[in-house]
Design a protein around this motif. Sequence first.
Motif, PDB file in Angstrom:
ATOM      1  N   SER A  82     -18.225 -33.182  -4.992  1.00  0.00           N
ATOM      2  CA  SER A  82     -19.027 -33.251  -3.784  1.00  0.00           C
ATOM      3  C   SER A  82     -19.619 -34.662  -3.652  1.00  0.00           C
ATOM      4  O   SER A  82     -20.283 -35.154  -4.550  1.00  0.00           O
ATOM      5  N   LEU A  83     -19.309 -35.341  -2.558  1.00  0.00           N
ATOM      6  CA  LEU A  83     -19.716 -36.740  -2.392  1.00  0.00           C
ATOM      7  C   LEU A  83     -20.793 -36.858  -1.308  1.00  0.00           C
ATOM      8  O   LEU A  83     -20.663 -36.277  -0.226  1.00  0.00           O
ATOM      9  N   THR A  84     -21.850 -37.628  -1.618  1.00  0.00           N
ATOM     10  CA  THR A  84     -22.970 -37.769  -0.690  1.00  0.00           C
ATOM     11  C   THR A  84     -22.625 -38.760   0.420  1.00  0.00           C
ATOM     12  O   THR A  84     -22.118 -39.852   0.138  1.00  0.00           O
ATOM     13  N   HIS A  85     -22.890 -38.355   1.647  1.00  0.00           N
ATOM     14  CA  HIS A  85     -22.609 -39.210   2.810  1.00  0.00           C
ATOM     15  C   HIS A  85     -23.838 -39.365   3.683  1.00  0.00           C
ATOM     16  O   HIS A  85     -24.622 -38.432   3.832  1.00  0.00           O
ATOM     17  N   ILE A  86     -23.946 -40.556   4.286  1.00  0.00           N
ATOM     18  CA  ILE A  86     -24.901 -40.750   5.385  1.00  0.00           C
ATOM     19  C   ILE A  86     -24.011 -40.981   6.599  1.00  0.00           C
ATOM     20  O   ILE A  86     -23.282 -41.983   6.663  1.00  0.00           O
TER      21      ILE A  86
END
Length: 232
Positions: A82-86
């Motif tokens: 799971s990769l954090t995105h803005i």
Amino acid sequence: MTVPDIIIAVDGYSSTGKSTLAKMIASRFSLLYLDSGALYRGVTLFARENGLIDKDSNIDLPALEKALEILDLHFVQTTEGSLTHIGRRCVEKEIRSLEVANQVSPISAVPFVRAFVDNKLHEAGAAGRVVMDGRDIGTTVFPNAGLKIFMTASVEVRTQRRFDEMVAKGGNPDFEEVKKNLLDRDWIDSHRETSPLSRADDAFILDNSEMTLGEELAWVEGIIRGRFGILE
Ligand code: DC
């Protein structure tokens, strides 16, 4: 072994190996792994990049509160996890920097920031079958989690782990600085007013100072078998 549709909460001090264990649990039992600290780090990165926190960690609270109303901070599930995105930008690497680590505790002590993150975590975990790591998952975010683990380890072991992790990522950290950052974060995390780091009464304590990853996973499996009466 199949686990019921539960939420597993893995809380504890910084660099105790929460995310490593949580990821192993997720992969072993086919659960979704969610890193709540990544969201606090994402808000911190956003605040830094938009001039909402200065170098002395003074936060422009009214501006940050307004900005969070539209901040699109979320996880994207990929084969790498799971990769954090803005928005559409992946910020997974930037949120792990020492600069962000040094300012994340004051940001995460702000009540409206905690409400923002809790909201996202509730949405992501609503369907269950999730393992989530953080500081207050078993006490505040999901107090009814089916299994709660509270992790701890000696300061020396934790500093060495964090140090090795930063070297592996190509950094050139100073051991004493890394240790100071850990101790400062422990202090702020455990003394803030809103949902401080503390062990839930019904959490199992795991001190992994002297354990291998295999031993940790075997320990968790034993707890799960006992807890849910699984015989296999
Ligand atoms: O787990 P981590 O080091 O990535 O977390 C970063 C910071 O976020 C940590 O200093 C405390 C805060 N945090 C928190 O207050 N509550 C959580 N549930 C998770 C993290």
